[in-house]
Design a protein around this motif. Structure first.
Motif, PDB file in Angstrom:
ATOM      1  N   GLY A 116      20.103  19.963 -22.155  1.00 22.21           N
ATOM      2  CA  GLY A 116      19.994  18.539 -22.099  1.00 22.21           C
ATOM      3  C   GLY A 116      21.000  17.878 -21.621  1.00 22.21           C
ATOM      4  N   ALA A 117      22.323  18.217 -21.922  1.00 24.50           N
ATOM      5  CA  ALA A 117      23.703  17.726 -21.568  1.00 24.50           C
ATOM      6  C   ALA A 117      23.826  17.880 -19.939  1.00 24.50           C
ATOM      7  N   VAL A 118      23.623  19.220 -19.716  1.00 21.89           N
ATOM      8  CA  VAL A 118      23.632  19.493 -18.277  1.00 21.89           C
ATOM      9  C   VAL A 118      22.537  18.732 -17.341  1.00 21.89           C
ATOM     10  N   LEU A 119      21.333  18.736 -17.925  1.00 23.79           N
ATOM     11  CA  LEU A 119      20.217  17.680 -17.169  1.00 23.79           C
ATOM     12  C   LEU A 119      20.625  16.367 -17.105  1.00 23.79           C
ATOM     13  N   ALA A 120      21.446  15.919 -17.981  1.00 23.76           N
ATOM     14  CA  ALA A 120      21.939  14.311 -18.040  1.00 23.76           C
ATOM     15  C   ALA A 120      22.906  14.287 -16.988  1.00 23.76           C
ATOM     16  N   LEU A 121      23.682  15.104 -16.815  1.00 27.18           N
ATOM     17  CA  LEU A 121      24.814  15.163 -15.896  1.00 27.18           C
ATOM     18  C   LEU A 121      24.376  15.323 -14.459  1.00 27.18           C
ATOM     19  N   ILE A 122      23.480  16.143 -14.122  1.00 23.13           N
ATOM     20  CA  ILE A 122      22.873  16.363 -12.960  1.00 23.13           C
ATOM     21  C   ILE A 122      22.058  14.980 -12.458  1.00 23.13           C
ATOM     22  N   GLY A 123      21.340  14.593 -13.661  1.00 25.05           N
ATOM     23  CA  GLY A 123      20.375  13.234 -13.174  1.00 25.05           C
ATOM     24  C   GLY A 123      21.431  11.930 -13.040  1.00 25.05           C
ATOM     25  N   ALA A 124      22.584  11.879 -13.853  1.00 23.73           N
ATOM     26  CA  ALA A 124      23.465  10.882 -13.409  1.00 23.73           C
ATOM     27  C   ALA A 124      24.044  10.810 -12.127  1.00 23.73           C
ATOM     28  N   VAL A 125      24.259  12.001 -11.553  1.00 28.60           N
ATOM     29  CA  VAL A 125      24.710  12.305 -10.406  1.00 28.60           C
ATOM     30  C   VAL A 125      23.917  12.006  -9.229  1.00 28.60           C
ATOM     31  N   LYS A 126      22.545  12.489  -9.358  1.00 26.27           N
ATOM     32  CA  LYS A 126      21.498  12.100  -8.496  1.00 26.27           C
ATOM     33  C   LYS A 126      21.270  10.574  -8.323  1.00 26.27           C
ATOM     34  N   VAL A 127      21.214   9.880  -9.554  1.00 24.20           N
ATOM     35  CA  VAL A 127      20.774   8.332  -9.935  1.00 24.20           C
ATOM     36  C   VAL A 127      22.000   7.736  -9.276  1.00 24.20           C
ATOM     37  N   TYR A 128      23.245   8.042  -9.121  1.00 22.56           N
ATOM     38  CA  TYR A 128      24.352   7.534  -8.618  1.00 22.56           C
ATOM     39  C   TYR A 128      24.427   7.452  -7.179  1.00 22.56           C
ATOM     40  N   SER A 129      24.064   8.607  -6.811  1.00 24.07           N
ATOM     41  CA  SER A 129      23.919   9.059  -5.284  1.00 24.07           C
ATOM     42  C   SER A 129      22.944   7.879  -4.776  1.00 24.07           C
ATOM     43  N   LYS A 130      21.614   8.141  -5.319  1.00 24.60           N
ATOM     44  CA  LYS A 130      20.532   7.063  -4.789  1.00 24.60           C
ATOM     45  C   LYS A 130      21.003   5.652  -4.926  1.00 24.60           C
TER      46      LYS A 130
END
Length: 97
Positions: free
Chosen positions: A48-62
């Motif tokens: 879950g923590a890894v998914l949150a980090l990946i999601g945060a990077v993708k959202v920031y990128s968008k």
């Protein structure tokens, strides 16, 4: 007739002995699963923590690129992380661990 009764009695004793071994095997399997449960829940939290980090990077990128559907992507990633935490909590409550 006595021979038939003797054979049935012997068969009953063998079946009873096998059933007790089956019960012991089920109890052993239960203990093994419970011993790995804490490790499994920690693994799910780490995923879950890894998914949150990946999601945060993708959202920031968008967000920085000005993509109009940033809110939808953020909600999807956040929802998946919350779902994973809820699943772990429900499993803990269900099994009483």
């Amino acid at each position: 007739m006595k021979k038939c009764v003797g054979i049935l009695l012997l068969l009953f004793l063998v079946i009873t002995a096998k059933a007790q071994d089956g019960n012991a095997a089920i109890m052993e399997a239960n203990q093994k699963v419970r011993s790995y449960f804490q490790t499994g829940t920690q693994l799910m939290y780490a995923i879950g923590a890894v998914l949150a980090l990946i999601g945060a990077v993708k959202v920031y990128s968008k967000w920085t690129s000005g993509d109009p559907d940033t809110g939808r992507v953020a909600a999807a990633w956040f929802g998946s992380c919350v779902f994973l935490v809820i699943v772990v909590t429900v499993i803990k409550a269900f099994f009483g661990i």
